[in-house]
Design a protein around this motif. Structure first.
Motif, PDB file in Angstrom:
ATOM      1  N   ALA A   1       0.833  -1.062   0.071  1.00  0.00           N
ATOM      2  CA  ALA A   1      -0.036   0.048  -0.029  1.00  0.00           C
ATOM      3  C   ALA A   1       0.907   1.363  -0.159  1.00  0.00           C
ATOM      4  CB  ALA A   1      -0.901   0.075   1.077  1.00  0.00           C
ATOM      5  N   SER A   2       0.454   2.331  -0.430  1.00  0.00           N
ATOM      6  CA  SER A   2       1.132   3.544  -0.688  1.00  0.00           C
ATOM      7  C   SER A   2       1.647   4.075   0.738  1.00  0.00           C
ATOM      8  CB  SER A   2       0.371   4.658  -1.377  1.00  0.00           C
ATOM      9  OG  SER A   2      -0.024   4.205  -2.892  1.00  0.00           O
ATOM     10  N   PHE A   3       2.714   4.581   0.808  1.00  0.00           N
ATOM     11  CA  PHE A   3       3.377   5.122   2.249  1.00  0.00           C
ATOM     12  C   PHE A   3       2.615   6.365   2.278  1.00  0.00           C
ATOM     13  CE2 PHE A   3       6.126   8.239   3.983  1.00  0.00           C
ATOM     14  CZ  PHE A   3       6.561   7.768   5.134  1.00  0.00           C
ATOM     15  N   THR A   4       2.375   6.659   3.825  1.00  0.00           N
ATOM     16  CA  THR A   4       1.763   7.817   4.022  1.00  0.00           C
ATOM     17  C   THR A   4       2.379   8.572   5.142  1.00  0.00           C
ATOM     18  OG1 THR A   4      -0.467   6.597   4.324  1.00  0.00           O
ATOM     19  CG2 THR A   4      -0.466   8.590   5.401  1.00  0.00           C
ATOM     20  N   PRO A   5       2.860   9.740   4.527  1.00  0.00           N
ATOM     21  CA  PRO A   5       3.931  10.569   5.369  1.00  0.00           C
ATOM     22  C   PRO A   5       2.990  11.485   6.361  1.00  0.00           C
ATOM     23  CG  PRO A   5       3.311  11.755   3.304  1.00  0.00           C
ATOM     24  CD  PRO A   5       2.871  10.310   3.146  1.00  0.00           C
ATOM     25  N   ALA A   6       3.498  11.615   7.522  1.00  0.00           N
ATOM     26  CA  ALA A   6       2.618  12.318   8.636  1.00  0.00           C
ATOM     27  C   ALA A   6       3.288  13.729   9.174  1.00  0.00           C
ATOM     28  CB  ALA A   6       2.646  11.283  10.074  1.00  0.00           C
ATOM     29  N   ASN A   7       4.253  13.999   8.558  1.00  0.00           N
ATOM     30  CA  ASN A   7       4.906  15.555   8.820  1.00  0.00           C
ATOM     31  C   ASN A   7       5.623  15.886   7.756  1.00  0.00           C
ATOM     32  OD1 ASN A   7       7.327  14.162   9.310  1.00  0.00           O
ATOM     33  ND2 ASN A   7       6.942  13.664  11.280  1.00  0.00           N
ATOM     34  N   THR A   8       6.471  17.129   7.620  1.00  0.00           N
ATOM     35  CA  THR A   8       6.939  17.445   6.806  1.00  0.00           C
ATOM     36  C   THR A   8       8.181  17.018   6.306  1.00  0.00           C
ATOM     37  OG1 THR A   8       7.891  19.073   8.138  1.00  0.00           O
ATOM     38  CG2 THR A   8       5.965  19.922   6.846  1.00  0.00           C
TER      39      THR A   8
END
Length: 332
Positions: A174-181
């Motif tokens: 599944a696509s990676f989900t970033p959580a911050n800049t």
């Protein structure tokens, strides 16, 4: 869990857990009795058949009854659909039916490694894992499972009429989900090399290397090339500032992935983490931002705060799961 006694004629039972880096073998001589446990590097053998032949000819294996093996189970880090199996993170490929015939097996079960690992979960004892936050598991709820190693495995168990059904998932892709800049910057770095950046691209051994390279560029710091084991060790021993940051990012990213799995499955009976990397972190995971990130889901913070997370410390859990799979099948 689906654990009817297996006929004694099934023993000795050959069990194999095949990862992208190592192949783990054992012979079960009686229920829960694993003998001749051996780890072989996959790179040292041209094929699964060659590694299997080497193991079965080993003196310890022969002493455990390798010459009498007629039933076998293989857990492999790969989707298993049909007879032909081609590994995603290694060059091995084989036919299940041809392998069964070549070695004279009456029964050969081949399943995804995280399916086998999921099947082990109800059989693990308290000394085979440790808890990272949360409360008590909610009976009757789903269980989630993920683990980082050469790749990122994802699975789970769904309760169904007094039984557990394992999920045949490829959720690591599944696509990676970033959580911050910072994680956005790491993702943008990865996009320059991969058109699709999955969770596995970062939450894995190769992922540690990718994060290391991304952070070095982000900080405009020249760093020597390092492989995952070196990054892990230097980070844990605080011998390299970038490596320390890599582990911090990795644990927080893992927290996001674990939380996404928990709310997707409704896994209120807990999330289990296996694989080759996280158990090596030990107390570091407890001190990291993993748990805080796991609970950072806005309106679902309280929901996630109650869910326990367990890190599997048992060395060969997939072999336990393969044994459980064999027991739940009817005798032929």
């Amino acid at each position: 869990m689906l654990s009817s006694p297996v006929n004694s004629s099934s023993y000795p039972l050959l069990l194999a857990d095949i990862g992208g880096t190592n192949a783990r073998f054992a012979i079960e001589t009686a229920h829960t009795e694993l003998q001749a446990v051996k780890v072989l590097p996959c790179a040292a053998y041209p094929s699964l058949e060659a590694a299997l032949h080497s193991y079965l000819q080993d003196s310890a294996s022969m002493a455990a009854g390798a010459g009498r093996v007629r039933h076998a189970g293989i857990a492999i880090a790969n989707p298993v659909h049909g007879d032909q199996v081609r590994m995603t993170n290694h060059h091995w490929e084989f036919s299940i039916s041809a392998t069964r015939s070549q070695f004279g097996f009456e029964r050969l079960n081949v399943v995804n490694d995280f399916t086998a690992l999921a099947l082990s979960l109800p059989h693990l004892q308290a000394h085979q894992y440790f808890q990272v936050g949360g409360k008590q598991p909610l009976a009757g709820s789903a269980i989630g499972l993920l683990g980082a190693g050469t790749g990122l495995g994802v699975s789970g168990l769904i309760p169904a009429g007094g039984k557990w059904l394992p999920l045949h998932s490829e959720g690591g892709h599944a696509s990676f989900t970033p959580a911050n800049t910072k994680e956005v910057a790491i993702l943008e770095f990865a996009w320059r090399e991969f058109p699709h950046v999955s969770a596995e691209r970062l939450l894995s051994g190769p992922g540690l290397v990718l994060i290391y390279r991304a952070l070095a560029e982000l900080h405009q710091t020249a760093v020597p090339p390092l492989e995952a084991p070196d990054i892990l060790q230097r980070g844990l021993h605080q011998q390299c500032a970038i490596c320390v940051e890599v582990l911090a990012c990795f644990c927080e990213m893992l927290g996001t992935m674990a939380a996404n799995l928990a709310i997707t499955l409704g896994a209120r009976a807990g999330i289990y983490i296996g694989g080759g990397i996280v158990p090596r972190l030990g107390d570091y995971l407890l001190q990291s931002g993993f748990r805080a990130r796991f609970e950072e889901k806005g309106r679902f913070r309280n929901y996630l705060a109650a869910i326990p997370v367990y890190v599997i410390t048992e060395a060969y859990p997939a072999l336990i799961g393969l044994s459980a799979l064999h027991r739940q099948q009817p005798s032929e």
